[in-house]
Scaffold this active site. Structure first.
Site, mmCIF file in Angstrom:
data_model
loop_
_atom_site.group_PDB
_atom_site.id
_atom_site.type_symbol
_atom_site.label_atom_id
_atom_site.label_comp_id
_atom_site.label_asym_id
_atom_site.label_seq_id
_atom_site.Cartn_x
_atom_site.Cartn_y
_atom_site.Cartn_z
ATOM 1 N N HIS A 210 -8.646 -1.272 5.335
ATOM 2 C CA HIS A 210 -8.996 -2.574 5.908
ATOM 3 C C HIS A 210 -9.451 -3.500 4.781
ATOM 4 O O HIS A 210 -10.296 -3.086 3.951
ATOM 5 C CB HIS A 210 -10.103 -2.413 6.951
ATOM 6 C CG HIS A 210 -10.458 -3.696 7.644
ATOM 7 N ND1 HIS A 210 -9.636 -4.279 8.596
ATOM 8 C CD2 HIS A 210 -11.519 -4.513 7.508
ATOM 9 C CE1 HIS A 210 -10.192 -5.409 9.007
ATOM 10 N NE2 HIS A 210 -11.341 -5.574 8.368
ATOM 11 N N ASN B 129 0.847 -1.218 0.000
ATOM 12 C CA ASN B 129 0.000 0.000 0.000
ATOM 13 C C ASN B 129 0.872 1.255 0.000
ATOM 14 O O ASN B 129 0.533 2.244 -0.661
ATOM 15 C CB ASN B 129 -0.950 -0.021 1.195
ATOM 16 C CG ASN B 129 -2.197 -0.844 0.906
ATOM 17 O OD1 ASN B 129 -3.073 -0.413 0.177
ATOM 18 N ND2 ASN B 129 -2.258 -2.029 1.466
HETATM 19 C C1 GRF Z 1 -3.190 -5.511 3.408
HETATM 20 O O1 GRF Z 1 -4.126 -6.517 3.099
HETATM 21 C C2 GRF Z 1 -3.870 -4.442 4.242
HETATM 22 O O2 GRF Z 1 -5.246 -4.339 3.962
HETATM 23 C C3 GRF Z 1 -3.687 -4.944 5.611
HETATM 24 O O3 GRF Z 1 -2.335 -5.362 5.609
HETATM 25 C C4 GRF Z 1 -2.101 -6.034 4.357
HETATM 26 C C5 GRF Z 1 -0.698 -5.798 3.883
HETATM 27 O O4 GRF Z 1 -0.588 -4.469 3.487
HETATM 28 N N1 GRF Z 1 -3.966 -3.927 6.579
HETATM 29 P P1 GRF Z 1 0.814 -3.923 2.879
HETATM 30 O O5 GRF Z 1 1.177 -4.831 1.712
HETATM 31 O O6 GRF Z 1 1.844 -4.008 3.979
HETATM 32 O O7 GRF Z 1 0.509 -2.532 2.441
#
Ligand code: GRF
Length: 226
Positions: free
Chosen positions: A110, A15
């Site tokens: 989320h 993200n």
């Molecule tokens: C994602 O599915 C997010 O929704 C959750 O953590 C997971 C990993 O996120 N909160 P990232 O790849 O570290 O951004």
């Protein structure tokens, strides 16, 4: 005036990567002022360092209370004049102490359609429940877990044959689109909170191409570039 965002991570940082990508593309105007992780092994730290974004590791195990851990993080955020805190795969629950320092200025991604499937491993919860539709939510953080006014959601189909990771990847593709969009709307001052609801102002901007993540339903609609 450009808003400074502080991004909190705990893991892979996909993200965070999506936020960086939208900024590089020129559609996200926020300044990624700092990336903070509670996990020293978070790959997201490498992603940030590769883009010369300041990083700090604040292991929660180094502190005796949640508040002391949060105070250290808050001090770092204040040092970078952060206007908006973005929880991007951050796996710690924030106390009202943290939230009181950034009222209505903390957002979270989320991997479920809140209020369904709050808590950890929402993707597994959805697969095991047997829902036909799940998705992702960006919301303001309040004192309850995975609660608070919802900014944008994206829905994807779920099939009985889906394994947890099949759904997780399908949802992740949505996350990577809606989180940067939510940040940009906030930076543009187009998000107003009215009670438990979030109002997006001026919705008549050109819309995004979402062919690559169909079938999905995203509301409010993504705008050009997101
Ligand atoms: C994602 O599915 C997010 O929704 C959750 O953590 C997971 C990993 O996120 N909160 P990232 O790849 O570290 O951004």
């Amino acid at each position: 005036m450009t808003k400074n965002i502080g991004v909190l991570i705990s893991g892979t940082g996909t993200n965070l990567q999506s936020i960086i990508d939208k900024k590089s593309k020129g559609v996200l105007s926020a300044n990624i002022a700092v990336v903070i992780s509670n996990n020293e092994n978070a790959y997201g730290l490498i992603i940030a360092k590769n883009k010369n974004i300041p990083t700090h590791v604040v292991p929660h195990k180094d502190f005796t209370t949640r508040e002391e851990h949060e105070k250290k993080i808050i001090d770092i955020l204040k040092g970078y004049n952060v206007d908006l805190v973005v929880l991007a795969g951050y796996m710690r629950i924030l106390t009202k102490f943290f939230i009181s320092h950034y009222p209505e200025k903390i957002i979270n991604i989320h991997p479920a359609l809140l209020p369904s499937f709050r808590g950890v491993d929402a993707q597994r919860q959805a697969v095991e429940y047997g829902v036909k539709i799940s998705g992702a939510t960006v919301h303001f953080v309040d004192e309850k877990v995975d609660h608070g006014p919802i900014i944008i959601q994206g829905a994807v189909p779920v099939s009985p044959q889906d394994k947890r990771d099949d759904l997780a990847q399908r949802i992740l593709n949505i996350e990577h689109r809606i989180l940067p969009q939510a940040i940009q709307w906030i930076c543009e001052g187009r998000i107003k909170i009215q009670g438990t609801k979030v109002i997006l102002i001026n919705k008549n901007k050109p819309k995004a191409d979402i062919k690559d993540i169909m079938p999905c339903l995203i509301n409010p609609q993504l705008e050009e570039g997101f």
